[in-house]
Design an enzyme around this catalytic site. Sequence first.
Site, mmCIF file in Angstrom:
data_model
loop_
_atom_site.group_PDB
_atom_site.id
_atom_site.type_symbol
_atom_site.label_atom_id
_atom_site.label_comp_id
_atom_site.label_asym_id
_atom_site.label_seq_id
_atom_site.Cartn_x
_atom_site.Cartn_y
_atom_site.Cartn_z
ATOM 1 N N CYS A 54 0.838 -1.079 -0.009
ATOM 2 C CA CYS A 54 -0.138 0.131 0.015
ATOM 3 C C CYS A 54 0.994 1.349 -0.175
ATOM 4 O O CYS A 54 1.700 1.619 0.907
ATOM 5 C CB CYS A 54 -0.921 -0.006 1.212
ATOM 6 S SG CYS A 54 -1.755 1.610 1.692
ATOM 7 N N GLY A 55 0.692 2.248 -1.022
ATOM 8 C CA GLY A 55 1.315 3.317 -1.058
ATOM 9 C C GLY A 55 1.300 4.474 0.217
ATOM 10 O O GLY A 55 2.071 4.938 0.626
ATOM 11 N N HIS A 56 -0.136 4.278 0.599
ATOM 12 C CA HIS A 56 -0.562 5.379 1.533
ATOM 13 C C HIS A 56 0.383 5.047 3.000
ATOM 14 O O HIS A 56 0.635 5.737 3.920
ATOM 15 C CB HIS A 56 -1.754 5.358 1.985
ATOM 16 C CG HIS A 56 -2.554 5.985 0.755
ATOM 17 N ND1 HIS A 56 -2.413 7.568 0.511
ATOM 18 C CD2 HIS A 56 -3.403 5.721 -0.237
ATOM 19 C CE1 HIS A 56 -3.021 8.008 -0.489
ATOM 20 N NE2 HIS A 56 -3.863 6.815 -1.137
ATOM 21 N N CYS A 57 0.284 3.347 2.911
ATOM 22 C CA CYS A 57 0.868 2.996 4.162
ATOM 23 C C CYS A 57 2.323 3.132 4.123
ATOM 24 O O CYS A 57 2.952 3.535 5.480
ATOM 25 C CB CYS A 57 0.876 1.310 4.290
ATOM 26 S SG CYS A 57 -0.940 0.738 4.213
#
Length: 144
Positions: A54-57
Amino acid sequence: MATVVWTRALLLAMACMGAANAASKVEELTPSNFKSMVLDSDATWAVEFYAPWCGHCKALAPEWEKLASAISPAVRVGAVDADKHKDLGGQYGVKGFPTIKIFGSDKKKPETYQGDRKAGPMGQHLIQHVANQVQAALGGKPKG
């Protein structure tokens, strides 16, 4: 000669301090340790449910580390790979990544954190959460 020895000793000490500071204060949580570490604990926990892809993670990770370094041990900070441990994430209604839950005095009803994903605002929210718990324990009304 003495200067070279002291310089090397100083560099070695600095390297050791850097290695010690590099140790993460974010505690890795799994189905096998979640109950004993979080649910059975008197501590307030901030738990990130994440997925490694996950990029946001990935963007949250340095802020989460900064938060853990600043607020631990007053509030314990953990992370669950909810992609790997889907059942654990599912128990807490995790539908997207990252999801942040605060496990306070009522571990059965964790709060979902919806605020800014920077260490400062998250830390302020957690401090207010703990202050509200203290106020409630003393018989007062929690603040918003």
